[in-house]
Scaffold this active site. Sequence first.
Site, PDB file in Angstrom:
ATOM      1  N   GLY A  21       0.818  -1.022  -0.084  1.00 31.58           N
ATOM      2  CA  GLY A  21       0.015   0.162  -0.012  1.00 31.58           C
ATOM      3  C   GLY A  21       0.752   1.442   0.104  1.00 31.58           C
ATOM      4  N   GLY A  24       4.046   1.302   2.310  1.00 31.66           N
ATOM      5  CA  GLY A  24       4.718   0.156   2.743  1.00 31.66           C
ATOM      6  C   GLY A  24       4.335  -1.001   2.085  1.00 31.66           C
ATOM      7  CB  VAL A  26       2.819  -6.271   4.900  1.00 30.41           C
ATOM      8  CG1 VAL A  26       3.031  -7.354   6.059  1.00 30.41           C
ATOM      9  CG2 VAL A  26       2.445  -5.002   5.624  1.00 30.41           C
ATOM     10  CG  ASP A 139      -3.757   3.828   7.135  1.00 30.31           C
ATOM     11  OD1 ASP A 139      -4.777   4.205   6.528  1.00 30.31           O
ATOM     12  OD2 ASP A 139      -2.854   3.196   6.747  1.00 30.31           O
TER      13      ASP A 139
END
Length: 476
Positions: A21, A24, A26, A139
Amino acid sequence: MPHDLYLLAGRYRLIERLGQGGAGTVWRAIDEILDRQVAVKQVRVPDGLDPYARAQFTDRAIHEARSAGRLRDPAIVLVHDVVLEGHQPWIIMDLVTGRSLDKLIKERGPLPPEFVARVGLQVLSALEVAHMHGMLHQDVKPANILLDSDGSAMLTDFGIATPMGGRGEFGTGGSPGYMAPERLNEQPSGPASDLWSLGASLYTAVEGRAPFERDLPAAVAAAVLLHEPPFPMRAGPHLGGLLMAMLAKDPAARPTAPQIRQALSALPAAGTAPRRRRWWLVPAVLAAVVALGAGGWYAAAALRVEPETGRYAQAPDPCKLLSDAQAAQLVKAKPSRGTTRPGECQWVVRDRPQRSLIVRVWAERPDGDLGGPQVAQRRFASEKTTRAAGEGTQGRANRGGVADVNDVGESAIIQNSFTFYLDSTESGRSDSVVLFRTSNVLGEVVWHRENMPASNPADKETAIAAARLVAAALPK
Protein backbone atom coordinates in the site's frame (compact mmCIF):
# COMPACT_ATOMS: atom_id res chain seq x y z
CA MET A 1 13.26 -4.89 -4.19
CA PRO A 2 14.31 -7.88 -2.02
CA HIS A 3 13.83 -11.29 -3.59
CA ASP A 4 11.89 -14.11 -1.93
CA LEU A 5 14.79 -15.38 0.19
CA TYR A 6 16.21 -12.05 1.25
CA LEU A 7 17.69 -12.17 4.77
CA LEU A 8 16.93 -8.97 6.66
CA ALA A 9 19.30 -7.88 9.44
CA GLY A 10 20.88 -11.32 9.38
CA ARG A 11 17.78 -12.73 11.05
CA TYR A 12 14.45 -12.34 9.21
CA ARG A 13 14.10 -14.45 6.03
CA LEU A 14 11.49 -12.87 3.71
CA ILE A 15 9.28 -15.63 2.29
CA GLU A 16 6.43 -13.94 0.42
CA ARG A 17 4.81 -10.59 -0.12
CA LEU A 18 1.46 -10.36 1.69
CA GLY A 19 0.35 -6.92 0.56
CA GLN A 20 1.40 -3.49 -0.56
CA GLY A 21 0.00 0.00 0.00
CA GLY A 22 0.94 3.64 0.16
CA ALA A 23 2.72 3.26 3.51
CA GLY A 24 4.84 0.26 2.50
CA THR A 25 5.00 -3.46 1.75
CA VAL A 26 4.23 -6.28 4.19
CA TRP A 27 6.12 -9.60 3.96
CA ARG A 28 5.72 -12.96 5.64
CA ALA A 29 9.08 -13.91 7.10
CA ILE A 30 10.83 -16.43 9.32
CA ASP A 31 12.68 -15.24 12.41
CA GLU A 32 15.62 -17.63 12.10
CA ILE A 33 16.80 -17.01 15.66
CA LEU A 34 13.48 -17.85 17.36
CA ASP A 35 12.25 -20.12 14.51
CA ARG A 36 8.85 -18.50 14.18
CA GLN A 37 6.86 -16.70 11.50
CA VAL A 38 6.52 -12.93 11.67
CA ALA A 39 5.19 -10.11 9.52
CA VAL A 40 7.75 -7.59 8.28
CA LYS A 41 6.67 -4.15 7.11
CA GLN A 42 9.03 -2.42 4.69
CA VAL A 43 8.22 1.26 5.31
CA ARG A 44 8.02 3.28 2.11
CA VAL A 45 10.32 6.30 2.18
CA PRO A 46 8.88 9.18 0.09
CA ASP A 47 10.63 9.85 -3.18
CA GLY A 48 12.67 12.97 -3.79
CA LEU A 49 14.02 13.45 -0.27
CA ASP A 50 17.52 14.85 0.12
CA PRO A 51 19.87 12.96 2.50
CA TYR A 52 19.00 15.19 5.45
CA ALA A 53 15.22 14.86 4.97
CA ARG A 54 15.55 11.12 4.39
CA ALA A 55 17.50 10.73 7.62
CA GLN A 56 14.84 12.73 9.47
CA PHE A 57 12.06 10.57 8.04
CA THR A 58 13.90 7.36 8.92
CA ASP A 59 14.70 8.40 12.48
CA ARG A 60 11.11 9.51 13.04
CA ALA A 61 9.74 6.25 11.66
CA ILE A 62 12.00 4.18 13.90
CA HIS A 63 11.21 6.22 17.00
CA GLU A 64 7.46 6.10 16.43
CA ALA A 65 7.50 2.38 15.63
CA ARG A 66 9.29 1.77 18.92
CA SER A 67 6.72 3.91 20.72
CA ALA A 68 3.96 1.83 19.11
CA GLY A 69 5.80 -1.30 20.27
CA ARG A 70 4.96 -0.39 23.87
CA LEU A 71 1.20 -0.69 23.23
CA ARG A 72 -0.40 -3.81 24.70
CA ASP A 73 -3.99 -4.91 24.05
CA PRO A 74 -5.55 -8.15 22.74
CA ALA A 75 -6.78 -6.18 19.70
CA ILE A 76 -3.37 -4.72 18.81
CA VAL A 77 -0.96 -6.52 16.51
CA LEU A 78 2.26 -6.39 18.50
CA VAL A 79 5.38 -4.67 17.17
CA HIS A 80 8.44 -6.71 18.20
CA ASP A 81 11.36 -4.99 16.56
CA VAL A 82 12.38 -2.25 14.14
CA VAL A 83 15.59 -2.37 12.11
CA LEU A 84 17.33 -0.10 9.63
CA GLU A 85 18.74 -1.67 6.49
CA GLY A 86 19.44 -0.10 3.13
CA HIS A 87 18.67 3.34 4.66
CA GLN A 88 15.09 2.10 5.13
CA PRO A 89 13.08 1.20 8.26
CA TRP A 90 11.63 -2.32 8.59
CA ILE A 91 9.06 -3.08 11.29
CA ILE A 92 8.77 -6.61 12.71
CA MET A 93 5.26 -7.57 13.91
CA ASP A 94 3.15 -10.54 14.89
CA LEU A 95 1.92 -12.54 11.90
CA VAL A 96 -1.85 -12.77 12.27
CA THR A 97 -3.70 -15.49 10.39
CA GLY A 98 -7.15 -14.86 9.00
CA ARG A 99 -8.58 -12.23 6.69
CA SER A 100 -8.85 -8.49 6.70
CA LEU A 101 -12.27 -6.92 7.14
CA ASP A 102 -12.21 -5.46 3.63
CA LYS A 103 -11.69 -8.93 2.11
CA LEU A 104 -14.58 -10.32 4.16
CA ILE A 105 -16.81 -7.49 2.93
CA LYS A 106 -15.83 -8.20 -0.69
CA GLU A 107 -16.60 -11.90 -0.22
CA ARG A 108 -19.86 -11.67 1.74
CA GLY A 109 -21.18 -8.16 1.18
CA PRO A 110 -22.91 -6.34 4.06
CA LEU A 111 -22.22 -7.94 7.45
CA PRO A 112 -24.71 -8.39 10.34
CA PRO A 113 -24.98 -5.35 12.65
CA GLU A 114 -24.29 -7.45 15.75
CA PHE A 115 -21.06 -8.79 14.24
CA VAL A 116 -19.99 -5.29 13.17
CA ALA A 117 -20.69 -3.93 16.65
CA ARG A 118 -18.54 -6.68 18.19
CA VAL A 119 -15.68 -5.84 15.81
CA GLY A 120 -16.12 -2.17 16.65
CA LEU A 121 -15.80 -2.82 20.39
CA GLN A 122 -12.51 -4.67 19.93
CA VAL A 123 -11.00 -2.05 17.62
CA LEU A 124 -12.21 0.67 19.98
CA SER A 125 -10.32 -1.05 22.80
CA ALA A 126 -7.12 -0.92 20.75
CA LEU A 127 -7.60 2.76 19.99
CA GLU A 128 -8.30 3.62 23.62
CA VAL A 129 -5.01 2.00 24.66
CA ALA A 130 -3.13 3.91 21.96
CA HIS A 131 -4.75 7.21 22.90
CA MET A 132 -4.00 6.60 26.57
CA HIS A 133 -0.33 6.33 25.60
CA GLY A 134 -0.46 9.54 23.57
CA MET A 135 -0.48 7.81 20.16
CA LEU A 136 -2.83 8.22 17.18
CA HIS A 137 -3.25 5.38 14.69
CA GLN A 138 -3.97 7.63 11.68
CA ASP A 139 -4.90 4.80 9.30
CA VAL A 140 -7.96 2.97 10.66
CA LYS A 141 -9.71 1.29 7.73
CA PRO A 142 -11.15 -2.15 6.90
CA ALA A 143 -7.87 -3.29 5.32
CA ASN A 144 -6.09 -2.73 8.65
CA ILE A 145 -8.67 -4.64 10.73
CA LEU A 146 -7.76 -8.34 10.80
CA LEU A 147 -10.25 -11.08 11.73
CA ASP A 148 -8.91 -14.25 13.27
CA SER A 149 -10.47 -17.68 12.74
CA ASP A 150 -12.47 -17.33 15.97
CA GLY A 151 -13.95 -14.03 14.80
CA SER A 152 -11.85 -11.81 17.05
CA ALA A 153 -10.67 -8.53 15.52
CA MET A 154 -7.23 -6.95 15.69
CA LEU A 155 -6.02 -3.54 14.54
CA THR A 156 -2.73 -3.60 12.66
CA ASP A 157 -0.33 -1.02 11.17
CA PHE A 158 0.47 0.65 14.49
CA GLY A 159 4.01 0.86 13.13
CA ILE A 160 3.12 4.20 11.50
CA ALA A 161 1.19 5.60 14.44
CA THR A 162 2.00 9.21 15.38
CA PRO A 163 2.17 11.20 18.61
CA MET A 164 -0.77 13.34 19.60
CA GLY A 165 -0.73 17.09 19.45
CA GLY A 166 -1.67 17.78 15.86
CA ARG A 167 1.86 17.45 14.52
CA GLY A 168 1.13 14.17 12.68
CA GLU A 169 4.35 13.67 10.76
CA PHE A 170 2.72 10.88 8.78
CA GLY A 171 -0.53 12.87 8.46
CA THR A 172 -0.48 12.73 4.67
CA GLY A 173 -0.79 8.93 4.67
CA GLY A 174 -4.00 6.97 4.66
CA SER A 175 -7.02 6.44 2.42
CA PRO A 176 -9.16 9.52 1.64
CA GLY A 177 -12.47 7.76 2.35
CA TYR A 178 -11.29 6.86 5.86
CA MET A 179 -9.47 10.09 6.75
CA ALA A 180 -11.35 12.51 9.00
CA PRO A 181 -12.23 15.92 7.52
CA GLU A 182 -9.72 17.72 9.74
CA ARG A 183 -6.91 15.53 8.41
CA LEU A 184 -7.87 16.26 4.80
CA ASN A 185 -7.84 19.94 5.73
CA GLU A 186 -4.39 19.49 7.32
CA GLN A 187 -5.78 20.52 10.69
CA PRO A 188 -4.53 19.07 14.00
CA SER A 189 -5.56 15.47 14.62
CA GLY A 190 -6.75 13.95 17.87
CA PRO A 191 -8.51 10.84 19.22
CA ALA A 192 -11.72 12.02 17.52
CA SER A 193 -9.96 11.63 14.15
CA ASP A 194 -9.29 7.94 14.78
CA LEU A 195 -12.87 7.46 15.99
CA TRP A 196 -14.18 9.06 12.78
CA SER A 197 -12.14 6.53 10.79
CA LEU A 198 -13.54 3.72 12.94
CA GLY A 199 -17.06 4.95 12.18
CA ALA A 200 -16.33 4.99 8.44
CA SER A 201 -14.93 1.44 8.66
CA LEU A 202 -17.94 0.07 10.55
CA TYR A 203 -20.29 1.85 8.12
CA THR A 204 -18.54 0.07 5.23
CA ALA A 205 -18.84 -3.28 7.00
CA VAL A 206 -22.54 -3.04 7.74
CA GLU A 207 -23.57 -1.44 4.42
CA GLY A 208 -21.16 -3.24 2.11
CA ARG A 209 -19.92 0.07 0.69
CA ALA A 210 -17.98 3.05 2.00
CA PRO A 211 -19.92 6.05 3.34
CA PHE A 212 -18.37 8.45 0.82
CA GLU A 213 -17.92 6.06 -2.10
CA ARG A 214 -17.08 7.85 -5.36
CA ASP A 215 -15.25 6.95 -8.59
CA LEU A 216 -12.25 9.25 -8.10
CA PRO A 217 -10.12 9.86 -4.96
CA ALA A 218 -10.55 13.63 -5.35
CA ALA A 219 -14.33 13.20 -5.39
CA VAL A 220 -14.12 11.03 -2.27
CA ALA A 221 -12.14 13.71 -0.44
CA ALA A 222 -14.62 16.39 -1.51
CA ALA A 223 -17.53 14.26 -0.28
CA VAL A 224 -15.86 13.76 3.11
CA LEU A 225 -15.45 17.52 3.46
CA LEU A 226 -18.75 18.74 2.03
CA HIS A 227 -21.46 16.05 2.10
CA GLU A 228 -23.28 13.86 4.59
CA PRO A 229 -23.33 10.10 3.91
CA PRO A 230 -26.64 8.30 3.34
CA PHE A 231 -28.12 6.88 6.52
CA PRO A 232 -26.92 3.24 6.80
CA MET A 233 -30.30 1.51 6.54
CA ARG A 234 -28.89 -2.03 6.96
CA ALA A 235 -27.41 -1.01 10.30
CA GLY A 236 -30.78 -0.44 11.92
CA PRO A 237 -31.74 2.66 13.92
CA HIS A 238 -29.39 2.13 16.87
CA LEU A 239 -26.11 1.33 15.14
CA GLY A 240 -27.02 3.57 12.19
CA GLY A 241 -27.56 6.59 14.43
CA LEU A 242 -24.26 5.99 16.18
CA LEU A 243 -22.35 5.75 12.88
CA MET A 244 -23.88 9.00 11.62
CA ALA A 245 -22.82 10.75 14.81
CA MET A 246 -19.28 9.33 14.58
CA LEU A 247 -19.00 10.77 11.04
CA ALA A 248 -19.73 14.36 12.10
CA LYS A 249 -17.58 16.96 10.36
CA ASP A 250 -16.77 18.75 13.63
CA PRO A 251 -14.50 16.68 15.93
CA ALA A 252 -16.06 18.27 19.00
CA ALA A 253 -19.53 17.07 17.95
CA ARG A 254 -18.59 13.39 17.69
CA PRO A 255 -19.31 10.93 20.49
CA THR A 256 -16.42 10.12 22.78
CA ALA A 257 -14.89 6.66 23.14
CA PRO A 258 -16.91 5.88 26.34
CA GLN A 259 -20.13 6.92 24.58
CA ILE A 260 -19.31 4.76 21.57
CA ARG A 261 -18.53 1.80 23.82
CA GLN A 262 -21.83 2.22 25.65
CA ALA A 263 -23.80 2.42 22.40
CA LEU A 264 -22.08 -0.59 20.80
CA SER A 265 -22.43 -2.68 23.97
CA ALA A 266 -26.17 -1.98 24.05
CA LEU A 267 -26.70 -3.82 20.76
CA PRO A 268 -27.90 -7.45 21.08
CA ALA A 269 -25.03 -9.96 21.18
CA ALA A 270 -22.42 -7.18 20.88
CA GLY A 271 -21.42 -6.85 24.50
CA THR A 272 -20.57 -9.44 27.11
CA ALA A 273 -23.98 -9.12 28.79
CA PRO A 274 -27.39 -7.71 27.85
CA ARG A 275 -28.30 -4.25 29.06
CA ARG A 276 -31.78 -3.22 30.12
CA ARG A 277 -31.27 0.44 29.28
CA ARG A 278 -30.11 1.41 25.85
CA TRP A 279 -27.94 4.46 25.38
CA TRP A 280 -30.20 5.46 22.52
CA LEU A 281 -33.35 6.36 24.42
CA VAL A 282 -36.19 6.62 21.91
CA PRO A 283 -36.63 6.65 18.11
CA ALA A 284 -37.32 10.39 18.27
CA VAL A 285 -33.76 10.96 19.47
CA LEU A 286 -32.47 8.83 16.60
CA ALA A 287 -34.48 10.89 14.14
CA ALA A 288 -32.95 14.02 15.60
CA VAL A 289 -29.47 12.61 15.07
CA VAL A 290 -30.21 11.98 11.40
CA ALA A 291 -32.04 15.25 10.79
CA LEU A 292 -29.72 17.55 12.72
CA GLY A 293 -26.39 15.80 12.18
CA ALA A 294 -24.02 15.13 15.02
CA GLY A 295 -25.51 17.94 17.10
CA GLY A 296 -28.40 15.59 17.83
CA TRP A 297 -25.97 13.26 19.57
CA TYR A 298 -26.06 15.49 22.62
CA ALA A 299 -29.85 15.65 22.77
CA ALA A 300 -29.92 12.37 24.67
CA ALA A 301 -27.55 13.79 27.25
CA ALA A 302 -29.13 17.21 27.59
CA LEU A 303 -29.56 16.85 31.34
CA ARG A 304 -25.96 15.84 31.93
CA VAL A 305 -23.75 18.53 33.50
CA GLU A 306 -21.21 19.55 30.88
CA PRO A 307 -17.59 19.27 32.01
CA GLU A 308 -15.40 22.36 32.25
CA THR A 309 -14.03 23.55 28.92
CA GLY A 310 -10.99 25.24 30.38
CA ARG A 311 -9.50 28.69 30.00
CA TYR A 312 -9.10 28.48 26.22
CA ALA A 313 -11.95 27.78 23.81
CA GLN A 314 -9.32 27.40 21.10
CA ALA A 315 -5.55 27.36 20.92
CA PRO A 316 -3.88 30.80 20.69
CA ASP A 317 -1.95 31.74 17.56
CA PRO A 318 1.62 30.53 18.24
CA CYS A 319 3.09 33.32 16.08
CA LYS A 320 1.65 35.86 18.53
CA LEU A 321 3.16 34.25 21.62
CA LEU A 322 6.72 35.23 20.77
CA SER A 323 7.75 38.50 19.14
CA ASP A 324 10.32 38.65 16.36
CA ALA A 325 12.56 40.72 18.62
CA GLN A 326 12.38 38.11 21.38
CA ALA A 327 13.12 35.32 18.89
CA ALA A 328 16.11 37.24 17.51
CA GLN A 329 17.51 37.66 21.00
CA LEU A 330 17.09 33.96 21.72
CA VAL A 331 18.69 32.67 18.50
CA LYS A 332 21.31 35.46 18.42
CA ALA A 333 20.51 36.40 14.83
CA LYS A 334 17.71 37.87 12.74
CA PRO A 335 15.43 34.92 11.92
CA SER A 336 12.67 34.62 9.34
CA ARG A 337 9.25 33.79 10.75
CA GLY A 338 6.71 31.50 9.12
CA THR A 339 3.69 29.26 9.77
CA THR A 340 4.50 25.70 8.78
CA ARG A 341 1.16 24.11 9.71
CA PRO A 342 -1.88 24.98 11.85
CA GLY A 343 -0.90 25.37 15.49
CA GLU A 344 2.81 25.83 14.74
CA CYS A 345 5.11 28.79 14.10
CA GLN A 346 8.86 28.82 13.59
CA TRP A 347 11.71 31.29 13.45
CA VAL A 348 14.54 30.06 11.20
CA VAL A 349 18.16 31.18 10.82
CA ARG A 350 19.55 29.77 7.59
CA ASP A 351 23.16 30.85 8.15
CA ARG A 352 25.52 28.10 9.26
CA PRO A 353 24.97 26.62 11.66
CA GLN A 354 21.32 26.50 10.64
CA ARG A 355 18.98 26.70 13.60
CA SER A 356 15.28 27.13 14.27
CA LEU A 357 12.98 27.90 17.15
CA ILE A 358 9.61 26.14 16.81
CA VAL A 359 6.50 26.90 18.89
CA ARG A 360 3.44 24.64 18.90
CA VAL A 361 0.24 25.04 20.91
CA TRP A 362 -3.01 23.11 20.95
CA ALA A 363 -6.13 23.10 23.14
CA GLU A 364 -7.72 20.00 24.63
CA ARG A 365 -11.51 19.68 24.74
CA PRO A 366 -13.65 17.89 27.33
CA ASP A 367 -13.82 14.12 26.85
CA GLY A 368 -16.67 12.26 28.48
CA ASP A 369 -16.83 13.28 32.14
CA LEU A 370 -13.37 14.87 32.03
CA GLY A 371 -13.03 18.62 31.55
CA GLY A 372 -10.55 20.19 29.17
CA PRO A 373 -7.91 20.82 31.89
CA GLN A 374 -8.18 17.22 33.09
CA VAL A 375 -7.78 15.91 29.53
CA ALA A 376 -4.74 18.16 29.06
CA GLN A 377 -3.28 17.00 32.37
CA ARG A 378 -3.77 13.35 31.35
CA ARG A 379 -2.17 14.05 27.95
CA PHE A 380 0.78 15.80 29.59
CA ALA A 381 1.33 12.87 31.97
CA SER A 382 1.15 10.40 29.07
CA GLU A 383 3.64 12.43 27.02
CA LYS A 384 5.99 12.62 29.98
CA THR A 385 5.91 8.85 30.46
CA THR A 386 6.32 8.13 26.74
CA ARG A 387 9.23 10.52 26.32
CA ALA A 388 10.97 9.22 29.44
CA ALA A 389 10.70 5.68 28.04
CA GLY A 390 12.60 6.83 24.93
CA GLU A 391 15.75 7.70 26.90
CA GLY A 392 18.92 6.09 25.61
CA THR A 393 20.74 5.41 22.37
CA GLN A 394 18.79 4.11 19.38
CA GLY A 395 20.80 3.83 16.19
CA ARG A 396 22.40 7.20 15.54
CA ALA A 397 20.13 9.03 18.00
CA ASN A 398 20.72 9.59 21.69
CA ARG A 399 17.88 10.93 23.86
CA GLY A 400 18.48 12.23 27.32
CA GLY A 401 16.23 11.87 30.31
CA VAL A 402 13.12 13.92 31.00
CA ALA A 403 13.50 16.64 33.63
CA ASP A 404 10.91 18.90 35.26
CA VAL A 405 11.08 22.64 34.55
CA ASN A 406 9.97 25.27 37.05
CA ASP A 407 8.07 28.49 36.32
CA VAL A 408 6.77 27.45 32.87
CA GLY A 409 3.00 27.19 32.87
CA GLU A 410 1.39 24.93 35.46
CA SER A 411 3.78 22.06 34.69
CA ALA A 412 6.62 21.55 32.23
CA ILE A 413 9.34 19.09 31.22
CA ILE A 414 12.43 19.21 29.00
CA GLN A 415 14.29 16.54 27.02
CA ASN A 416 17.46 16.88 24.94
CA SER A 417 18.44 14.69 21.99
CA PHE A 418 21.31 14.43 19.53
CA THR A 419 21.41 12.55 16.23
CA PHE A 420 24.53 11.86 14.21
CA TYR A 421 24.36 12.39 10.46
CA LEU A 422 24.42 9.30 8.27
CA ASP A 423 27.98 9.97 7.10
CA SER A 424 29.47 11.30 10.34
CA THR A 425 30.49 10.23 13.82
CA GLU A 426 31.40 13.74 14.91
CA SER A 427 28.50 16.04 14.03
CA GLY A 428 24.74 15.98 13.76
CA ARG A 429 21.58 17.79 14.82
CA SER A 430 20.59 18.77 18.31
CA ASP A 431 17.13 19.31 19.79
CA SER A 432 16.06 20.66 23.16
CA VAL A 433 12.30 20.26 23.61
CA VAL A 434 10.13 21.79 26.34
CA LEU A 435 6.54 20.60 26.80
CA PHE A 436 4.27 22.59 29.14
CA ARG A 437 0.62 22.79 30.19
CA THR A 438 -1.58 25.68 31.25
CA SER A 439 -5.27 24.90 31.94
CA ASN A 440 -6.47 23.02 28.83
CA VAL A 441 -3.64 24.20 26.55
CA LEU A 442 -0.47 22.26 25.84
CA GLY A 443 2.54 23.98 24.33
CA GLU A 444 5.83 22.75 22.95
CA VAL A 445 9.00 24.69 22.22
CA VAL A 446 11.73 23.06 20.12
CA TRP A 447 15.21 24.57 19.86
CA HIS A 448 16.75 22.83 16.83
CA ARG A 449 20.33 23.21 15.62
CA GLU A 450 22.17 21.66 12.67
CA ASN A 451 25.86 20.79 12.20
CA MET A 452 26.55 20.63 15.91
CA PRO A 453 29.59 18.82 17.31
CA ALA A 454 28.87 15.77 19.42
CA SER A 455 30.92 17.36 22.22
CA ASN A 456 28.33 20.14 22.65
CA PRO A 457 24.94 18.48 22.00
CA ALA A 458 22.49 20.36 24.27
CA ASP A 459 21.36 23.93 24.91
CA LYS A 460 18.47 23.60 27.30
CA GLU A 461 18.78 27.19 28.58
CA THR A 462 17.62 28.70 25.26
CA ALA A 463 14.66 26.29 25.03
CA ILE A 464 13.58 27.01 28.61
CA ALA A 465 13.91 30.76 28.16
CA ALA A 466 11.75 30.61 25.02
CA ALA A 467 9.16 28.40 26.74
CA ARG A 468 8.89 30.88 29.64
CA LEU A 469 8.19 33.72 27.23
CA VAL A 470 5.59 31.68 25.31
CA ALA A 471 3.79 30.50 28.47
CA ALA A 472 3.78 34.02 29.91
CA ALA A 473 2.24 35.38 26.67
CA LEU A 474 -0.81 33.10 26.86
CA PRO A 475 -4.02 35.13 27.35
CA LYS A 476 -5.01 35.26 31.02
